[in-house]
Design a protein around this motif. Structure first.
Motif, PDB file in Angstrom:
ATOM      1  N   LYS A 249       0.754  -1.265   0.032  1.00 26.42           N
ATOM      2  CA  LYS A 249       0.061   0.032   0.013  1.00 26.42           C
ATOM      3  C   LYS A 249       0.987   1.345  -0.043  1.00 26.42           C
ATOM      4  CE  LYS A 249      -4.167  -1.819   2.068  1.00 26.42           C
ATOM      5  NZ  LYS A 249      -4.904  -1.739   3.598  1.00 26.42           N
ATOM      6  N   LEU A 250       1.983   1.175   0.779  1.00 20.92           N
ATOM      7  CA  LEU A 250       2.651   2.402   0.660  1.00 20.92           C
ATOM      8  C   LEU A 250       3.823   2.506  -0.232  1.00 20.92           C
ATOM      9  CD1 LEU A 250       3.501   2.389   4.731  1.00 20.92           C
ATOM     10  CD2 LEU A 250       1.768   3.602   3.414  1.00 20.92           C
ATOM     11  N   GLY A 251       3.955   1.572  -0.955  1.00 21.61           N
ATOM     12  CA  GLY A 251       4.961   1.352  -1.979  1.00 21.61           C
ATOM     13  C   GLY A 251       6.426   1.212  -1.625  1.00 21.61           C
ATOM     14  N   LEU A 252       6.477   0.602  -0.679  1.00 19.25           N
ATOM     15  CA  LEU A 252       7.826   0.267   0.129  1.00 19.25           C
ATOM     16  C   LEU A 252       8.407  -0.964  -0.043  1.00 19.25           C
ATOM     17  CD1 LEU A 252       6.937   1.926   3.540  1.00 19.25           C
ATOM     18  CD2 LEU A 252       8.055   3.059   1.601  1.00 19.25           C
ATOM     19  N   ASP A 253       9.691  -1.138  -0.112  1.00 26.41           N
ATOM     20  CA  ASP A 253      10.595  -2.261  -0.502  1.00 26.41           C
ATOM     21  C   ASP A 253      10.795  -3.236   0.733  1.00 26.41           C
ATOM     22  OD1 ASP A 253      10.790  -1.539  -3.075  1.00 26.41           O
ATOM     23  OD2 ASP A 253      12.462  -0.229  -2.627  1.00 26.41           O
ATOM     24  N   ASN A 254      11.087  -2.661   1.873  1.00 29.61           N
ATOM     25  CA  ASN A 254      11.360  -3.591   2.893  1.00 29.61           C
ATOM     26  C   ASN A 254      10.706  -3.244   4.538  1.00 29.61           C
ATOM     27  OD1 ASN A 254      13.354  -1.655   4.103  1.00 29.61           O
ATOM     28  ND2 ASN A 254      14.410  -2.361   2.232  1.00 29.61           N
ATOM     29  N   ARG A 255      10.783  -3.823   5.404  1.00 27.15           N
ATOM     30  CA  ARG A 255      10.501  -3.386   6.729  1.00 27.15           C
ATOM     31  C   ARG A 255      11.071  -2.383   7.379  1.00 27.15           C
ATOM     32  NH1 ARG A 255       9.069  -8.207   9.999  1.00 27.15           N
ATOM     33  NH2 ARG A 255       9.507  -7.196  11.768  1.00 27.15           N
ATOM     34  N   VAL A 256      12.696  -2.180   6.906  1.00 25.09           N
ATOM     35  CA  VAL A 256      13.278  -1.170   7.437  1.00 25.09           C
ATOM     36  C   VAL A 256      12.516   0.375   6.938  1.00 25.09           C
ATOM     37  CG1 VAL A 256      15.472   0.147   7.150  1.00 25.09           C
ATOM     38  CG2 VAL A 256      15.320  -2.496   7.496  1.00 25.09           C
ATOM     39  N   GLN A 257      12.268   0.369   5.580  1.00 28.92           N
ATOM     40  CA  GLN A 257      11.449   1.697   5.336  1.00 28.92           C
ATOM     41  C   GLN A 257      10.209   1.887   5.920  1.00 28.92           C
ATOM     42  OE1 GLN A 257      11.330   1.085   0.877  1.00 28.92           O
ATOM     43  NE2 GLN A 257      13.273   1.393   0.651  1.00 28.92           N
ATOM     44  N   LEU A 258       9.629   0.531   6.143  1.00 32.77           N
ATOM     45  CA  LEU A 258       8.326   0.708   6.910  1.00 32.77           C
ATOM     46  C   LEU A 258       8.600   1.394   8.179  1.00 32.77           C
ATOM     47  CD1 LEU A 258       5.245  -0.151   7.090  1.00 32.77           C
ATOM     48  CD2 LEU A 258       5.708  -2.344   7.864  1.00 32.77           C
ATOM     49  N   ALA A 259       9.533   0.713   9.054  1.00 29.07           N
ATOM     50  CA  ALA A 259       9.979   1.264  10.361  1.00 29.07           C
ATOM     51  C   ALA A 259      10.360   2.804  10.216  1.00 29.07           C
ATOM     52  CB  ALA A 259      11.279   0.798  10.824  1.00 29.07           C
ATOM     53  N   ILE A 260      10.837   3.119   9.249  1.00 27.99           N
ATOM     54  CA  ILE A 260      11.038   4.674   9.323  1.00 27.99           C
ATOM     55  C   ILE A 260       9.872   5.451   9.008  1.00 27.99           C
ATOM     56  CG2 ILE A 260      12.140   6.510   7.721  1.00 27.99           C
ATOM     57  CD1 ILE A 260      14.324   4.465   7.007  1.00 27.99           C
ATOM     58  N   ALA A 261       8.919   5.022   8.021  1.00 30.50           N
ATOM     59  CA  ALA A 261       7.567   5.709   8.118  1.00 30.50           C
ATOM     60  C   ALA A 261       6.745   5.821   9.325  1.00 30.50           C
ATOM     61  CB  ALA A 261       6.690   4.985   6.890  1.00 30.50           C
ATOM     62  N   ALA A 262       6.939   4.664   9.990  1.00 29.43           N
ATOM     63  CA  ALA A 262       6.378   4.472  11.358  1.00 29.43           C
ATOM     64  C   ALA A 262       6.651   5.520  12.332  1.00 29.43           C
ATOM     65  CB  ALA A 262       6.174   3.106  11.886  1.00 29.43           C
ATOM     66  N   HIS A 263       8.187   5.538  12.326  1.00 29.56           N
ATOM     67  CA  HIS A 263       8.788   6.542  13.259  1.00 29.56           C
ATOM     68  C   HIS A 263       8.248   8.036  12.983  1.00 29.56           C
ATOM     69  CE1 HIS A 263      11.396   4.696  16.306  1.00 29.56           C
ATOM     70  NE2 HIS A 263      11.608   3.541  15.368  1.00 29.56           N
ATOM     71  N   GLU A 264       8.071   8.231  11.666  1.00 31.98           N
ATOM     72  CA  GLU A 264       8.016   9.601  11.140  1.00 31.98           C
ATOM     73  C   GLU A 264       6.403   9.960  11.476  1.00 31.98           C
ATOM     74  OE1 GLU A 264       8.684  13.406   9.493  1.00 31.98           O
ATOM     75  OE2 GLU A 264       9.882  11.895  10.110  1.00 31.98           O
ATOM     76  N   ALA A 265       5.521   8.866  11.385  1.00 33.37           N
ATOM     77  CA  ALA A 265       4.207   9.066  11.723  1.00 33.37           C
ATOM     78  C   ALA A 265       3.951   9.142  13.251  1.00 33.37           C
ATOM     79  CB  ALA A 265       3.373   7.792  11.394  1.00 33.37           C
ATOM     80  N   ARG A 266       4.657   8.748  13.944  1.00 37.55           N
ATOM     81  CA  ARG A 266       4.646   8.891  15.513  1.00 37.55           C
ATOM     82  C   ARG A 266       5.174  10.087  15.930  1.00 37.55           C
ATOM     83  NH1 ARG A 266       7.516   3.959  17.952  1.00 37.55           N
ATOM     84  NH2 ARG A 266       5.418   2.824  17.873  1.00 37.55           N
ATOM     85  N   SER A 267       5.986  10.692  15.236  1.00 42.07           N
ATOM     86  CA  SER A 267       6.802  11.790  15.676  1.00 42.07           C
ATOM     87  C   SER A 267       5.720  12.910  15.378  1.00 42.07           C
ATOM     88  CB  SER A 267       8.163  11.991  14.846  1.00 42.07           C
ATOM     89  OG  SER A 267       7.914  12.123  13.631  1.00 42.07           O
ATOM     90  N   ARG A 268       4.925  12.695  14.277  1.00 38.47           N
ATOM     91  CA  ARG A 268       3.859  13.711  13.864  1.00 38.47           C
ATOM     92  C   ARG A 268       2.640  13.713  14.463  1.00 38.47           C
ATOM     93  NH1 ARG A 268       4.960  15.198   7.404  1.00 38.47           N
ATOM     94  NH2 ARG A 268       7.389  14.977   7.527  1.00 38.47           N
ATOM     95  N   GLY A 269       2.642  12.665  15.375  1.00 35.38           N
ATOM     96  CA  GLY A 269       1.273  12.537  15.840  1.00 35.38           C
ATOM     97  C   GLY A 269       0.155  12.139  14.757  1.00 35.38           C
ATOM     98  N   ALA A 270       0.495  11.396  13.587  1.00 33.22           N
ATOM     99  CA  ALA A 270      -0.341  11.016  12.810  1.00 33.22           C
ATOM    100  C   ALA A 270      -1.111   9.811  13.141  1.00 33.22           C
ATOM    101  CB  ALA A 270       0.110  10.673  11.435  1.00 33.22           C
ATOM    102  N   ARG A 271      -2.404   9.704  12.835  1.00 38.62           N
ATOM    103  CA  ARG A 271      -3.092   8.676  13.143  1.00 38.62           C
ATOM    104  C   ARG A 271      -4.482   8.548  12.284  1.00 38.62           C
ATOM    105  NH1 ARG A 271      -2.778   3.792  15.651  1.00 38.62           N
ATOM    106  NH2 ARG A 271      -4.720   3.073  15.375  1.00 38.62           N
TER     107      ARG A 271
END
Length: 217
Positions: free
Chosen positions: A195-217
């Motif tokens: 869905k996010l167009g990512l290649d691996n779980r490291v990229q997913l981890a980065i996106a999740a950290h970014e979402a968490r830091s922005r308070g996105a929900r």
């Protein structure tokens, strides 16, 4: 069956230390060694490892160049975990883009190195928390464009799994946290990556950290 591991490092002391460390895990078998990246392809063909611990900095062929050569030369490739004494961002990004399954600092605690080997053998990626933090900061400086919510489009369950990936949990640990089977965790990760167009779980981890830091929900 034991995870077959190949060690590639130009420092004999590092090789000896890794051998001693891995000898303490009955689920790991060191099947070979190499002292330079130029030996990687032949060593992989000869020893058929499941996982390679590959030093980034070597006087001859460096680890990233060796990994690129391996990916272009061997059909059935082992998972490759990069080892380094520091976590310079360009090197980490180059290694991940080249196909590395993980990136660990050499002073990573022994239990985490062993866990990373088993994770890589199971098709998971592991990156040292310090290195992951650098990658997140790299993203935060605007090196990679992000949407308002980096996890936009994920279901609530996929988002929960992504956040657990960002916490460095393996699939079994994520399953325990979220009361899911390992198969369900893998399915949610695969769906989230697609869905996010990512290649691996490291990229997913980065996106999740970014979402968490922005308070996105």
């Amino acid at each position: 069956m034991s995870v077959r591991v190949l060690l590639v490092d130009d420092d004999p002391l590092v090789i000896a230390g890794l051998r001693m460390l891995l000898a303490g895990d009955p689920g790991v078998q060191v099947v070979g060694e190499a002292a330079d990246g130029s030996e990687l392809v032949d060593a992989v063909v000869r020893n058929r490892p499941d996982v390679v611990l590959l030093d980034v900095r070597m006087p001859g062929t460096d680890g990233v160049s060796a990994l690129r050569e391996l990916c272009g030369s061997v059909r059935e490739q082992p998972a490759v975990v990069m080892l380094t004494t520091f976590g310079a961002e360009p090197i980490v990004l180059d290694a991940l883009r080249a196909g590395a399954a993980g990136f660990l600092l050499k002073h990573t605690p022994p239990d985490q190195i062993i866990a990373a080997i088993h994770a890589a053998a199971a098709g998971e990626s592991r990156v040292s928390p310090i290195v992951l933090r650098q990658l997140i900061d790299h993203v935060a400086r605007g090196e990679r464009p992000m949407t308002e919510d980096p996890l936009e489009g994920l279901s609530d369950r996929e988002r929960d799994v992504a956040m657990a990936v960002a916490d460095g949990l393996a699939n079994a640990e994520i399953g325990e946290r979220l009361y899911l089977s390992v198969g369900s965790v893998k399915a949610h990760i695969s769906s989230a990556l697609a869905k996010l167009g990512l290649d691996n779980r490291v990229q997913l981890a980065i996106a999740a950290h970014e979402a968490r830091s922005r308070g996105a929900r």
